[in-house]
Write a protein that holds these residues in place. Structure first.
Motif, PDB file in Angstrom:
ATOM      1  N   PRO A 151     -16.207  -7.775  11.479  1.00  0.00           N
ATOM      2  CA  PRO A 151     -15.707  -9.118  11.153  1.00  0.00           C
ATOM      3  C   PRO A 151     -16.851 -10.084  10.865  1.00  0.00           C
ATOM      4  O   PRO A 151     -17.855 -10.117  11.569  1.00  0.00           O
ATOM      5  N   ALA A 152     -16.680 -10.832   9.785  1.00  0.00           N
ATOM      6  CA  ALA A 152     -17.660 -11.835   9.367  1.00  0.00           C
ATOM      7  C   ALA A 152     -16.906 -12.911   8.587  1.00  0.00           C
ATOM      8  O   ALA A 152     -15.806 -12.655   8.083  1.00  0.00           O
ATOM      9  N   PRO A 153     -17.469 -14.102   8.459  1.00  0.00           N
ATOM     10  CA  PRO A 153     -16.763 -15.194   7.784  1.00  0.00           C
ATOM     11  C   PRO A 153     -16.828 -15.130   6.256  1.00  0.00           C
ATOM     12  O   PRO A 153     -16.591 -16.118   5.593  1.00  0.00           O
ATOM     13  N   SER A 154     -17.147 -13.984   5.690  1.00  0.00           N
ATOM     14  CA  SER A 154     -17.234 -13.866   4.233  1.00  0.00           C
ATOM     15  C   SER A 154     -16.312 -12.742   3.771  1.00  0.00           C
ATOM     16  O   SER A 154     -15.644 -12.101   4.567  1.00  0.00           O
ATOM     17  N   TYR A 155     -16.310 -12.487   2.470  1.00  0.00           N
ATOM     18  CA  TYR A 155     -15.488 -11.401   1.920  1.00  0.00           C
ATOM     19  C   TYR A 155     -15.807 -10.076   2.617  1.00  0.00           C
ATOM     20  O   TYR A 155     -14.923  -9.275   2.851  1.00  0.00           O
ATOM     21  N   VAL A 156     -17.068  -9.864   2.937  1.00  0.00           N
ATOM     22  CA  VAL A 156     -17.504  -8.595   3.528  1.00  0.00           C
ATOM     23  C   VAL A 156     -16.814  -8.329   4.860  1.00  0.00           C
ATOM     24  O   VAL A 156     -16.556  -7.184   5.206  1.00  0.00           O
ATOM     25  N   GLY A 157     -16.466  -9.362   5.607  1.00  0.00           N
ATOM     26  CA  GLY A 157     -15.858  -9.173   6.909  1.00  0.00           C
ATOM     27  C   GLY A 157     -14.345  -9.226   6.919  1.00  0.00           C
ATOM     28  O   GLY A 157     -13.724  -9.133   7.973  1.00  0.00           O
ATOM     29  N   MET A 158     -13.730  -9.384   5.754  1.00  0.00           N
ATOM     30  CA  MET A 158     -12.269  -9.495   5.699  1.00  0.00           C
ATOM     31  C   MET A 158     -11.605  -8.126   5.675  1.00  0.00           C
ATOM     32  O   MET A 158     -12.100  -7.211   5.027  1.00  0.00           O
ATOM     33  N   PRO A 159     -10.444  -8.014   6.333  1.00  0.00           N
ATOM     34  CA  PRO A 159      -9.658  -6.800   6.133  1.00  0.00           C
ATOM     35  C   PRO A 159      -9.181  -6.760   4.676  1.00  0.00           C
ATOM     36  O   PRO A 159      -9.015  -7.806   4.040  1.00  0.00           O
ATOM     37  N   PHE A 160      -8.953  -5.563   4.158  1.00  0.00           N
ATOM     38  CA  PHE A 160      -8.608  -5.406   2.744  1.00  0.00           C
ATOM     39  C   PHE A 160      -7.360  -6.206   2.362  1.00  0.00           C
ATOM     40  O   PHE A 160      -7.294  -6.773   1.277  1.00  0.00           O
ATOM     41  N   ALA A 161      -6.366  -6.269   3.248  1.00  0.00           N
ATOM     42  CA  ALA A 161      -5.121  -6.981   2.951  1.00  0.00           C
ATOM     43  C   ALA A 161      -5.352  -8.480   2.767  1.00  0.00           C
ATOM     44  O   ALA A 161      -4.540  -9.160   2.144  1.00  0.00           O
ATOM     45  N   LEU A 183       0.834  -1.195   0.000  1.00  0.00           N
ATOM     46  CA  LEU A 183       0.000   0.000   0.000  1.00  0.00           C
ATOM     47  C   LEU A 183       0.869   1.244   0.000  1.00  0.00           C
ATOM     48  O   LEU A 183       1.783   1.353   0.828  1.00  0.00           O
ATOM     49  N   GLY A 184       0.571   2.166  -0.902  1.00  0.00           N
ATOM     50  CA  GLY A 184       1.238   3.458  -0.900  1.00  0.00           C
ATOM     51  C   GLY A 184       0.798   4.256   0.315  1.00  0.00           C
ATOM     52  O   GLY A 184      -0.133   3.873   1.026  1.00  0.00           O
ATOM     53  N   PRO A 185       1.465   5.407   0.574  1.00  0.00           N
ATOM     54  CA  PRO A 185       1.144   6.205   1.768  1.00  0.00           C
ATOM     55  C   PRO A 185      -0.331   6.611   1.859  1.00  0.00           C
ATOM     56  O   PRO A 185      -0.941   6.496   2.924  1.00  0.00           O
ATOM     57  N   ASP A 186      -0.895   7.084   0.756  1.00  0.00           N
ATOM     58  CA  ASP A 186      -2.318   7.462   0.770  1.00  0.00           C
ATOM     59  C   ASP A 186      -3.195   6.235   0.979  1.00  0.00           C
ATOM     60  O   ASP A 186      -4.175   6.270   1.726  1.00  0.00           O
ATOM     61  N   ALA A 187      -2.843   5.159   0.310  1.00  0.00           N
ATOM     62  CA  ALA A 187      -3.642   3.940   0.402  1.00  0.00           C
ATOM     63  C   ALA A 187      -3.633   3.367   1.817  1.00  0.00           C
ATOM     64  O   ALA A 187      -4.644   2.825   2.268  1.00  0.00           O
ATOM     65  N   LYS A 188      -2.530   3.490   2.541  1.00  0.00           N
ATOM     66  CA  LYS A 188      -2.480   2.982   3.921  1.00  0.00           C
ATOM     67  C   LYS A 188      -3.551   3.649   4.776  1.00  0.00           C
ATOM     68  O   LYS A 188      -4.270   2.981   5.520  1.00  0.00           O
ATOM     69  N   ARG A 189      -3.652   4.971   4.666  1.00  0.00           N
ATOM     70  CA  ARG A 189      -4.675   5.701   5.428  1.00  0.00           C
ATOM     71  C   ARG A 189      -6.077   5.314   4.958  1.00  0.00           C
ATOM     72  O   ARG A 189      -6.985   5.100   5.761  1.00  0.00           O
ATOM     73  N   GLU A 190      -6.252   5.248   3.639  1.00  0.00           N
ATOM     74  CA  GLU A 190      -7.569   4.960   3.078  1.00  0.00           C
ATOM     75  C   GLU A 190      -8.033   3.536   3.432  1.00  0.00           C
ATOM     76  O   GLU A 190      -9.198   3.320   3.754  1.00  0.00           O
ATOM     77  N   VAL A 191      -7.106   2.572   3.375  1.00  0.00           N
ATOM     78  CA  VAL A 191      -7.445   1.188   3.705  1.00  0.00           C
ATOM     79  C   VAL A 191      -7.766   1.069   5.195  1.00  0.00           C
ATOM     80  O   VAL A 191      -8.731   0.399   5.582  1.00  0.00           O
ATOM     81  N   ALA A 192      -6.980   1.731   6.038  1.00  0.00           N
ATOM     82  CA  ALA A 192      -7.253   1.693   7.477  1.00  0.00           C
ATOM     83  C   ALA A 192      -8.641   2.263   7.782  1.00  0.00           C
ATOM     84  O   ALA A 192      -9.389   1.692   8.587  1.00  0.00           O
ATOM     85  N   ALA A 193      -8.999   3.355   7.115  1.00  0.00           N
ATOM     86  CA  ALA A 193     -10.320   3.961   7.326  1.00  0.00           C
ATOM     87  C   ALA A 193     -11.427   3.032   6.832  1.00  0.00           C
ATOM     88  O   ALA A 193     -12.461   2.871   7.501  1.00  0.00           O
ATOM     89  N   ALA A 194     -11.234   2.404   5.676  1.00  0.00           N
ATOM     90  CA  ALA A 194     -12.254   1.492   5.140  1.00  0.00           C
ATOM     91  C   ALA A 194     -12.374   0.247   6.019  1.00  0.00           C
ATOM     92  O   ALA A 194     -13.478  -0.223   6.293  1.00  0.00           O
ATOM     93  N   ASP A 195     -11.244  -0.298   6.466  1.00  0.00           N
ATOM     94  CA  ASP A 195     -11.273  -1.494   7.312  1.00  0.00           C
ATOM     95  C   ASP A 195     -11.925  -1.213   8.665  1.00  0.00           C
ATOM     96  O   ASP A 195     -12.548  -2.092   9.253  1.00  0.00           O
ATOM     97  N   ALA A 196     -11.777   0.022   9.158  1.00  0.00           N
ATOM     98  CA  ALA A 196     -12.366   0.375  10.457  1.00  0.00           C
ATOM     99  C   ALA A 196     -13.891   0.293  10.431  1.00  0.00           C
ATOM    100  O   ALA A 196     -14.522   0.092  11.467  1.00  0.00           O
ATOM    101  N   LYS A 197     -14.480   0.434   9.263  1.00  0.00           N
ATOM    102  CA  LYS A 197     -15.941   0.387   9.126  1.00  0.00           C
ATOM    103  C   LYS A 197     -16.469  -1.042   8.965  1.00  0.00           C
ATOM    104  O   LYS A 197     -17.673  -1.262   8.995  1.00  0.00           O
ATOM    105  N   VAL A 198     -15.561  -2.008   8.773  1.00  0.00           N
ATOM    106  CA  VAL A 198     -15.958  -3.389   8.497  1.00  0.00           C
ATOM    107  C   VAL A 198     -16.154  -4.153   9.796  1.00  0.00           C
ATOM    108  O   VAL A 198     -15.318  -4.094  10.695  1.00  0.00           O
TER     109      VAL A 198
END
Length: 187
Positions: A61-71, A44-59
């Protein structure tokens, strides 16, 4: 009245569809049907690190794609969708995905015109030898303006962006068969 409805539909369709792949080095045609994804290295580039962390914070946890961290989500989608397209044996490939942007604005920001976007460089290498086989940039930029756009956008935006990104990557390695045109990624 019909003309206005038609114009509205054209605007909605046009605003939702721009997706781009810029090929720097096309993967050889010999890979088609004769390779599989052995590994996916995600950075992840510098901008993407922040953006992924923000997106993952809204997720949640679930046993499907929807609950997975982006990485975990993107590499898993790549491997699963590749297997669906018949990329199960042959030459082992390593995909290096360098994500520059993951923008998943909230409903309010989306309503006022912010775009959903996932963009990054993809390098294809032979897993055994490290030989560079291809390089391309994928930019999935989806814009859903206004209230109707917000309804069309729906939920699961991060997963939809990742699925569209994966489809574009796999189109470079194993184009979908006629019946798979839209089904390139798992649900």
């Amino acid at each position: 009245m019909r003309f206005l409805l038609f114009a509205l539909l054209l605007l909605l369709a046009g605003g939702c569809s721009p997706r781009t792949v810029e090929v720097m080095q096309a993967p050889p045609a010999a890979l088609r049907g004769a390779s599989y994804i052995h590994a996916v290295d995600l950075s992840l580039g510098p901008d993407a690190k922040r953006e992924v962390a923000a997106a993952d914070a809204k997720v949640k946890p679930a046993p499907s794609y929807v609950g997975m961290p982006f990485a975990t989500l993107l590499p898993q989608l790549l491997k699963d969708a590749a297997a669906q397209r018949g990329m199960k044996d042959g030459r082992a490939l390593t995909l290096t995905v360098e994500v520059d942007h993951l923008n998943v604005p909230g409903a309010g920001s989306s309503l006022v015109g912010r775009h959903d976007r996932l963009a990054g460089q993809v390098r294809v290498e032979d897993s055994r030898t490290g030989q560079a086989l291809g390089s391309f940039y994928v930019d999935v930029d989806q814009h859903f303006p206004g209230l109707i756009g917000l309804i069309v956008r729906g939920g699961g935006v991060r997963e939809k962006l990742a699925s569209a990104f994966v489809r574009h990557v796999l189109d470079q390695l194993a184009p979908a068969a006629a019946g798979q045109a839209k089904a390139g990624t798992p649900r």
